[in-house]
Design a protein around this motif. Structure first.
Motif, PDB file in Angstrom:
ATOM      1  N   LEU A 249       4.530   2.358   6.497  1.00 43.05           N
ATOM      2  CA  LEU A 249       3.365   1.869   7.185  1.00 43.05           C
ATOM      3  C   LEU A 249       3.646   0.194   7.264  1.00 43.05           C
ATOM      4  CD1 LEU A 249       0.523   3.411   4.956  1.00 43.05           C
ATOM      5  CD2 LEU A 249       0.953   3.802   7.388  1.00 43.05           C
TER       6      LEU A 249
ATOM      7  N   ARG B  79       6.044   6.075   1.937  1.00 42.78           N
ATOM      8  CA  ARG B  79       5.010   6.044   2.810  1.00 42.78           C
ATOM      9  C   ARG B  79       4.439   4.548   2.836  1.00 42.78           C
ATOM     10  NH1 ARG B  79       3.669   8.307   7.014  1.00 42.78           N
ATOM     11  NH2 ARG B  79       3.892  10.564   5.891  1.00 42.78           N
ATOM     12  N   TYR B  80       4.582   3.886   1.947  1.00 39.04           N
ATOM     13  CA  TYR B  80       3.940   2.550   1.687  1.00 39.04           C
ATOM     14  C   TYR B  80       4.874   1.643   2.612  1.00 39.04           C
ATOM     15  CZ  TYR B  80       3.144  -2.079   0.314  1.00 39.04           C
ATOM     16  OH  TYR B  80       2.621  -3.501   0.116  1.00 39.04           O
TER      17      TYR B  80
ATOM     18  N   TYR C  22       0.325   2.659  -5.775  1.00 41.75           N
ATOM     19  CA  TYR C  22       0.676   2.756  -4.507  1.00 41.75           C
ATOM     20  C   TYR C  22      -0.123   3.274  -3.765  1.00 41.75           C
ATOM     21  CZ  TYR C  22       5.739   1.224  -4.693  1.00 41.75           C
ATOM     22  OH  TYR C  22       6.765   0.420  -5.183  1.00 41.75           O
ATOM     23  N   LYS C  23      -1.296   4.047  -4.183  1.00 39.29           N
ATOM     24  CA  LYS C  23      -2.288   4.658  -3.536  1.00 39.29           C
ATOM     25  C   LYS C  23      -3.162   3.504  -3.092  1.00 39.29           C
ATOM     26  CE  LYS C  23      -5.971   8.018  -3.619  1.00 39.29           C
ATOM     27  NZ  LYS C  23      -6.967   7.275  -3.054  1.00 39.29           N
TER      28      LYS C  23
ATOM     29  N   ILE D  75      -1.509   1.556  -0.234  1.00 38.54           N
ATOM     30  CA  ILE D  75      -1.440   2.313   1.126  1.00 38.54           C
ATOM     31  C   ILE D  75      -2.972   2.559   1.550  1.00 38.54           C
ATOM     32  CG2 ILE D  75      -1.264   4.673   2.062  1.00 38.54           C
ATOM     33  CD1 ILE D  75       0.833   5.075   0.050  1.00 38.54           C
TER      34      ILE D  75
ATOM     35  N   ILE E 119      -1.599  11.393   1.340  1.00 38.92           N
ATOM     36  CA  ILE E 119      -1.617  10.514   0.144  1.00 38.92           C
ATOM     37  C   ILE E 119      -2.476  11.065  -1.030  1.00 38.92           C
ATOM     38  CG2 ILE E 119      -2.166   8.221  -1.109  1.00 38.92           C
ATOM     39  CD1 ILE E 119       0.317   8.395   0.811  1.00 38.92           C
TER      40      ILE E 119
ATOM     41  N   CYS F 135      -3.357  10.410   7.249  1.00 37.08           N
ATOM     42  CA  CYS F 135      -2.326   9.775   6.054  1.00 37.08           C
ATOM     43  C   CYS F 135      -3.032   9.775   4.732  1.00 37.08           C
ATOM     44  CB  CYS F 135      -2.327   8.185   6.594  1.00 37.08           C
ATOM     45  SG  CYS F 135      -1.337   7.265   5.569  1.00 37.08           S
TER      46      CYS F 135
END
Length: 337
Positions: free
Chosen positions: A122, A118-119, A210-211, A214, A236, A232
């Motif tokens: 983006l 996901r990162y 990572y949260k 993101i 997450i 999104c």
């Protein structure tokens, strides 16, 4: 055999069949929804959700087949296996125990992989099937290495049983298969423990890292996002919760086993609890995926429960396919979610 052990064995004889049944139902249902639902918001994310579902099925299956409980002795690590593997010999149970440990770590890392994807999505916006397979293969190196090191760790079952009988003479040695590692402080045993510890302890911190990255990306580039920010963030948050569940249910008993290996003291209840909590996530994670992945949640409500929620979110178009369809354009039905 102690009365407490007899009671625990009766409880877990009921728990393991229920656990694997719930896990198979929820994960197979998730695979069905994934196959029959397509969303523009998910696209290649399904590769990673599929990877997690497969890992969870592997966790539940290996846990059921082994039904093991580790007993930390002074120099050895004994493992009592009560599952079906005992009918195929101690070597089968030894492999299943190693597979349980590796699959739990693989399941945790598969969720981290979803964070990573996901990162990267983006940032880059460009992915293909080959890069997905390459990324998944790289992330599977640690669980695979951990499995190999466990299989090649010194495992003289006679030595393990001798020390276990000396320290725990009142345990049940008749209704199970006794296996284990005869030298937990050797090179192989040390590397194996370090690998497991890295997989268990590092996952939540990597997920939090990572949260934050993101959230920073989606809040600083809201005008350029192809994916709704609220959607999104929901996804997450779901991934983060899936990563934290093993942290809460698996780390405390695993820590206790590590401490017991150094102190030589163990608890019967903690021994049974370790493997139980490790399998607990196998049917919890699919439920979290259904709840936090909006297209899957709505497809589940419509196709399985025949109920379509009135909640709507801009941009969440899903395409639902008949179960027997071959994914031809003529067989699709577009639903605005």
């Amino acid at each position: 055999m102690m009365i407490e052990e007899m009671k625990l064995q009766l409880i877990y004889r009921a728990y393991y069949p229920i656990s694997i049944t719930l896990s198979l139902i929820t994960n197979i249902l998730l695979l069905f929804i994934m196959k029959t639902t397509r969303s523009a918001l998910l696209k290649d994310m399904q590769y990673y959700l599929l990877n997690t579902a497969i890992c969870e099925i592997l966790v539940s299956a290996s846990t059921f087949l082994a039904q093991c409980r580790p007993v930390a002795n002074k120099t050895t690590l004994a493992v009592f296996c009560y599952g079906p593997c005992k009918h195929f010999g101690p070597n089968t149970c030894f492999f299943m125990f190693a597979l349980v440990q590796a699959s739990v770590v693989a399941a945790s890392f598969s969720i981290l992989l979803s964070f990573y994807y996901r990162y990267r999505l983006l940032q880059v916006h460009v992915k293909n099937a080959r890069s997905h397979k390459k990324t998944i293969a790289i992330f599977s190196l640690l669980p695979t290495s951990m499995l190999i090191f466990q299989l090649f760790t010194e495992s003289d079952f006679a030595v393990v049983e001798a020390e276990t009988r000396t320290l725990h003479p009142d345990y049940d040695y008749t209704n199970n298969s006794l296996i284990g590692f005869s030298n937990t402080k050797g090179v192989g045993g040390t590397i194996s423990q370090i690998s497991i510890s890295l997989g268990v302890y590092s996952a939540p911190f990597i997920a939090l890292y990572y949260k934050r990255k993101i959230n920073k990306v989606i809040t600083s580039n809201t005008s350029n996002q192809r994916i709704p920010v609220a959607y999104c963030k929901q996804l997450i948050n779901g991934l983060l919760l899936q990563t934290m569940v093993p942290f809460v249910v698996y780390i405390p008993p695993f820590t206790y086993v590590l401490v017991s290996q150094f102190t030589g003291h163990s608890s019967l209840y903690a021994e049974y609890l370790l493997n139980t909590l490790g399998s607990f996530t196998a049917f919890i994670n699919p439920l979290l995926t259904f709840y936090y992945v909006l297209p899957y949640r709505r497809a589940l409500c419509k196709r399985v429960f025949k109920y379509f929620p009135s909640v709507s979110e801009e941009g969440t178009d899903i395409t639902t396919y008949p179960a027997a369809a071959n994914f031809h354009r003529g067989n699709t039905a577009i639903t605005k979610v």
